[in-house]
Design a protein around this motif. Structure first.
Motif, PDB file in Angstrom:
ATOM      1  N   SER A   1      -1.640  -4.853   4.864  1.00 22.20           N
ATOM      2  CA  SER A   1      -0.901  -4.680   3.908  1.00 22.20           C
ATOM      3  C   SER A   1       0.228  -3.925   4.141  1.00 22.20           C
ATOM      4  O   SER A   1       0.453  -2.890   4.782  1.00 22.20           O
ATOM      5  N   PRO A   2       1.658  -4.240   3.796  1.00 22.79           N
ATOM      6  CA  PRO A   2       2.699  -3.478   3.754  1.00 22.79           C
ATOM      7  C   PRO A   2       2.744  -1.664   3.459  1.00 22.79           C
ATOM      8  O   PRO A   2       2.120  -2.003   2.305  1.00 22.79           O
ATOM      9  N   ALA A   3       2.659  -1.086   4.231  1.00 21.08           N
ATOM     10  CA  ALA A   3       2.516   0.390   4.012  1.00 21.08           C
ATOM     11  C   ALA A   3       3.836   0.968   3.557  1.00 21.08           C
ATOM     12  O   ALA A   3       4.551   1.080   4.444  1.00 21.08           O
ATOM     13  N   ARG A   4       3.941   1.648   2.813  1.00 20.82           N
ATOM     14  CA  ARG A   4       5.062   2.558   2.178  1.00 20.82           C
ATOM     15  C   ARG A   4       4.693   4.207   2.089  1.00 20.82           C
ATOM     16  O   ARG A   4       3.577   4.515   1.732  1.00 20.82           O
ATOM     17  N   LEU A   5       5.627   5.055   2.370  1.00 20.31           N
ATOM     18  CA  LEU A   5       5.387   6.527   2.142  1.00 20.31           C
ATOM     19  C   LEU A   5       6.583   6.963   1.170  1.00 20.31           C
ATOM     20  O   LEU A   5       7.512   6.931   1.278  1.00 20.31           O
ATOM     21  N   VAL A   6       5.904   7.371  -0.130  1.00 20.86           N
ATOM     22  CA  VAL A   6       6.918   8.055  -1.040  1.00 20.86           C
ATOM     23  C   VAL A   6       6.713   9.572  -1.224  1.00 20.86           C
ATOM     24  O   VAL A   6       5.282  10.087  -1.222  1.00 20.86           O
ATOM     25  N   ILE A   7       7.597  10.356  -0.989  1.00 17.57           N
ATOM     26  CA  ILE A   7       7.723  11.983  -0.998  1.00 17.57           C
ATOM     27  C   ILE A   7       8.445  12.457  -2.042  1.00 17.57           C
ATOM     28  O   ILE A   7       9.512  12.188  -2.231  1.00 17.57           O
ATOM     29  N   VAL A   8       7.650  13.227  -2.791  1.00 17.48           N
ATOM     30  CA  VAL A   8       8.465  13.950  -3.987  1.00 17.48           C
ATOM     31  C   VAL A   8       8.186  15.451  -3.428  1.00 17.48           C
ATOM     32  O   VAL A   8       7.435  16.266  -3.238  1.00 17.48           O
ATOM     33  N   GLY A   9       9.742  16.074  -3.652  1.00 18.02           N
ATOM     34  CA  GLY A   9      10.091  17.150  -3.207  1.00 18.02           C
ATOM     35  C   GLY A   9      11.438  17.451  -2.740  1.00 18.02           C
ATOM     36  O   GLY A   9      12.120  16.446  -2.320  1.00 18.02           O
ATOM     37  N   GLU A  10      12.039  18.761  -2.847  1.00 21.61           N
ATOM     38  CA  GLU A  10      13.305  18.936  -2.087  1.00 21.61           C
ATOM     39  C   GLU A  10      12.945  20.041  -1.062  1.00 21.61           C
ATOM     40  O   GLU A  10      12.041  20.970  -1.090  1.00 21.61           O
ATOM     41  N   GLY A  11      13.960  20.356  -0.314  1.00 23.98           N
ATOM     42  CA  GLY A  11      13.749  21.418   0.865  1.00 23.98           C
ATOM     43  C   GLY A  11      14.830  21.157   1.830  1.00 23.98           C
ATOM     44  O   GLY A  11      15.516  20.367   2.003  1.00 23.98           O
ATOM     45  N   GLU A  12      14.846  22.316   2.614  1.00 22.72           N
ATOM     46  CA  GLU A  12      15.885  22.454   3.855  1.00 22.72           C
ATOM     47  C   GLU A  12      15.586  21.508   5.029  1.00 22.72           C
ATOM     48  O   GLU A  12      16.736  21.037   5.729  1.00 22.72           O
ATOM     49  N   ASP A  13      14.556  20.704   5.070  1.00 19.14           N
ATOM     50  CA  ASP A  13      14.266  19.826   6.257  1.00 19.14           C
ATOM     51  C   ASP A  13      14.764  18.199   5.715  1.00 19.14           C
ATOM     52  O   ASP A  13      14.277  17.392   6.307  1.00 19.14           O
ATOM     53  N   ARG A  14      15.325  18.121   4.470  1.00 19.02           N
ATOM     54  CA  ARG A  14      15.380  16.585   3.992  1.00 19.02           C
ATOM     55  C   ARG A  14      16.163  15.951   5.000  1.00 19.02           C
ATOM     56  O   ARG A  14      15.798  14.779   5.391  1.00 19.02           O
ATOM     57  N   GLY A  15      17.249  16.320   5.396  1.00 20.13           N
ATOM     58  CA  GLY A  15      18.214  15.599   6.332  1.00 20.13           C
ATOM     59  C   GLY A  15      17.570  15.329   7.501  1.00 20.13           C
ATOM     60  O   GLY A  15      17.588  14.251   7.952  1.00 20.13           O
TER      61      GLY A  15
ATOM     62  N   PHE B   1       0.886  -1.179   0.130  1.00 22.57           N
ATOM     63  CA  PHE B   1      -0.083  -0.140  -0.174  1.00 22.57           C
ATOM     64  C   PHE B   1       1.012   1.253   0.022  1.00 22.57           C
ATOM     65  O   PHE B   1       1.563   1.404   0.937  1.00 22.57           O
ATOM     66  N   VAL B   2       0.848   2.030  -1.144  1.00 25.68           N
ATOM     67  CA  VAL B   2       1.601   3.295  -1.185  1.00 25.68           C
ATOM     68  C   VAL B   2       1.070   4.685  -1.026  1.00 25.68           C
ATOM     69  O   VAL B   2      -0.034   4.765  -1.675  1.00 25.68           O
ATOM     70  N   ILE B   3       1.478   5.340  -0.112  1.00 31.59           N
ATOM     71  CA  ILE B   3       0.966   6.594   0.131  1.00 31.59           C
ATOM     72  C   ILE B   3       1.921   7.759  -0.659  1.00 31.59           C
ATOM     73  O   ILE B   3       3.174   7.376  -0.415  1.00 31.59           O
ATOM     74  N   LEU B   4       1.456   8.277  -1.605  1.00 34.47           N
ATOM     75  CA  LEU B   4       2.270   9.516  -1.896  1.00 34.47           C
ATOM     76  C   LEU B   4       1.764  10.859  -1.363  1.00 34.47           C
ATOM     77  O   LEU B   4       0.909  11.191  -1.156  1.00 34.47           O
ATOM     78  N   SER B   5       3.033  11.801  -1.262  1.00 32.05           N
ATOM     79  CA  SER B   5       2.975  13.013  -0.629  1.00 32.05           C
ATOM     80  C   SER B   5       3.819  13.843  -1.641  1.00 32.05           C
ATOM     81  O   SER B   5       5.040  13.676  -2.169  1.00 32.05           O
ATOM     82  N   VAL B   6       3.401  15.045  -1.784  1.00 31.58           N
ATOM     83  CA  VAL B   6       4.253  15.886  -3.019  1.00 31.58           C
ATOM     84  C   VAL B   6       4.287  17.299  -2.438  1.00 31.58           C
ATOM     85  O   VAL B   6       3.440  17.911  -2.018  1.00 31.58           O
ATOM     86  N   GLY B   7       5.418  17.794  -2.181  1.00 30.65           N
ATOM     87  CA  GLY B   7       5.503  19.417  -1.681  1.00 30.65           C
ATOM     88  C   GLY B   7       6.827  19.456  -0.914  1.00 30.65           C
ATOM     89  O   GLY B   7       7.664  18.579  -0.708  1.00 30.65           O
ATOM     90  N   SER B   8       7.374  20.759  -0.882  1.00 32.62           N
ATOM     91  CA  SER B   8       8.489  21.290  -0.557  1.00 32.62           C
ATOM     92  C   SER B   8       8.899  20.528   1.084  1.00 32.62           C
ATOM     93  O   SER B   8       7.795  20.422   1.777  1.00 32.62           O
ATOM     94  N   LEU B   9      10.097  20.287   1.043  1.00 33.93           N
ATOM     95  CA  LEU B   9      10.524  19.306   2.410  1.00 33.93           C
ATOM     96  C   LEU B   9      10.756  20.536   3.520  1.00 33.93           C
ATOM     97  O   LEU B   9      11.810  20.694   3.805  1.00 33.93           O
ATOM     98  N   ILE B  10       9.821  21.367   3.979  1.00 38.09           N
ATOM     99  CA  ILE B  10       9.670  22.311   5.136  1.00 38.09           C
ATOM    100  C   ILE B  10       8.624  21.756   6.197  1.00 38.09           C
ATOM    101  O   ILE B  10       7.845  21.246   5.859  1.00 38.09           O
TER     102      ILE B  10
END
Length: 405
Positions: free
Chosen positions: A223-237, A195-204
């Motif tokens: 069901s095994p759940a995964r989170l996929v995040i699209v985006g970049e930003g200052e909080d990635r680390g 089960f894939v959860i998608l999120s899109v947005g700046s990593l802030i």
């Protein structure tokens, strides 16, 4: 096409293409070329290059606005330079009206448009604090358009007449979403059964990705759940470290900055947005048009985009612990009910086609342009509504007096 009206679009922002930039580009690209000519004045090469690609002439110059939170030191010379440049462009290009993409350009375009005798429309993609509304001279615009009712609430409280406020919901360009995209499941080795959860947005912090990571640990789905995040930003680390600390290696995936097109959305089972503040949530409409049910926090303008129980599930809790727990419950509900996902996905597609098409957005703006141009602001300063400023001027001394009592 000598009868075409030239609209000067003014944009001040970072050197990227994100929500407000994408909406502006879609608007300029969709205008009826027989009636309107778009001209862009901006401070960033990224949006200028995209504008040129769609055939819009662009002018780039340094910009700044002052007296607001985190603004640079006031510079009367820089302010006057921008006002003069605005007047020059209006007169040189025979501009019929000005469209400010955001509040900041109004600070110099309100006086420039007044001096040049053309109307100014301010298009707001986010709500602004009271101080910001006043120092950017928003109340002097001929019309103020908000991407949601939530965006305009503060201006109504300031006393701006309802006749000068308008809501035009953002539109989604389905043709753009259908562009070339490789998806992500195969590259990440994600099983079709996951089960894939998608999120899109700046990593802030404002986008709330940390909430989704925390919610993933509380899900009880079989069901095994995964989170996929699209985006970049200052909080990635920091976000990557949070995922490691919670033992979610291999279940949280950061794809970095990339266009979120149809294949990316369609590789997911649902879309989630846990923003702390969100004026509209353009990605929620994009996910819906791709057939995804949405889970989101009911903040700002999001309830105007996601129909709770029909196109998605909203989190109404206000305390952080309750928000995370509710996110997990809603995600579990979608993970366990494929029929619900499909039904909400179809309802979301229908809602987007009815309310969030780019054609509808462009048509509403074109009608508004015609209305505003037909009743221009006039020359000089006659007709400027000063009531909000007079009201503020009388309020602030009383506030200081109460504070010192």
């Amino acid at each position: 096409m000598a009868h075409r009206k030239t609209i000067l679009f003014v944009h001040f922002g970072e050197n990227w293409i994100r929500g407000s930039e994408r909406v502006l580009l879609d608007l300029m690209a969709g205008l009826d070329q027989r009636r309107f000519r778009a001209l862009l004045w901006c401070n960033a090469e990224a949006i200028a290059a995209e504008a040129r690609r769609i055939g819009v002439q662009s002018v780039i110059s340094p910009m700044a606005y002052f007296l607001d939170y985190s603004s640079p030191r006031p510079s009367p010379m820089a302010f006057l330079r921008l006002v003069r440049e605005g007047i020059r462009l209006i007169r040189q290009e025979n501009v019929a009206m000005v469209h400010a993409n955001g509040a900041a350009p109004c600070q110099w375009m309100a006086p420039a448009a007044r001096m040049a005798g053309v109307p100014l429309l301010a298009h707001l993609h986010a709500p602004y604090h009271k101080r910001s509304r006043y120092v950017t001279l928003l109340h002097m615009a001929s019309r103020v358009v908000g991407a949601s009712r939530h965006v305009l609430q503060g201006l109504g409280e300031d006393g701006l007449a309802a006749s000068r406020l308008r809501v035009v919901m953002n539109g989604i360009d389905e043709a753009r979403l259908a562009g070339p995209d490789r998806g992500f499941r195969q590259a990440l080795g994600i099983s079709p059964d996951d089960f894939v959860i998608l999120s899109v947005g700046s990593l802030i912090r404002r986008k709330g990705h940390d909430r989704l990571i925390a919610a993933l640990t509380r899900m009880r789905t079989s069901s095994p759940a995964r989170l996929v995040i699209v985006g970049e930003g200052e909080d990635r680390g920091a976000l990557e470290e949070t995922a490691r600390h919670l033992g979610l290696q291999g279940r949280v995936h950061f794809l970095g900055g990339r266009p979120a097109l149809a294949a990316t959305y369609q590789d997911a089972d649902c879309f989630a947005l846990a923003s702390r503040v969100e004026a509209f949530g353009l990605v929620l409409a994009e996910a819906a048009v791709c057939g995804l049910p949405c889970v989101a926090v009911a903040t700002g303008g999001i309830p105007e985009v996601v129909q709770d129980g029909r196109t998605g599930l909203l989190v109404h809790e206000t305390e952080e612990e309750g928000i995370i727990a509710s996110l997990a419950r809603n995600l579990d509900q979608l993970a366990e009910d494929a029929t619900m996902r499909a039904t909400m996905g179809r309802a979301g597609q229908q809602a987007v086609s009815q309310s969030f098409s780019v054609e509808r957005m462009v048509g509403e703006f074109e009608a508004l342009y015609g209305e505003v141009i037909a009743a221009p602001a006039g020359h000089g300063w006659r007709g400027v509504a000063l009531d909000p400023y007079l009201r503020a001027a009388s309020y602030w001394p009383r506030r200081r007096s109460r504070a010192s009592a």
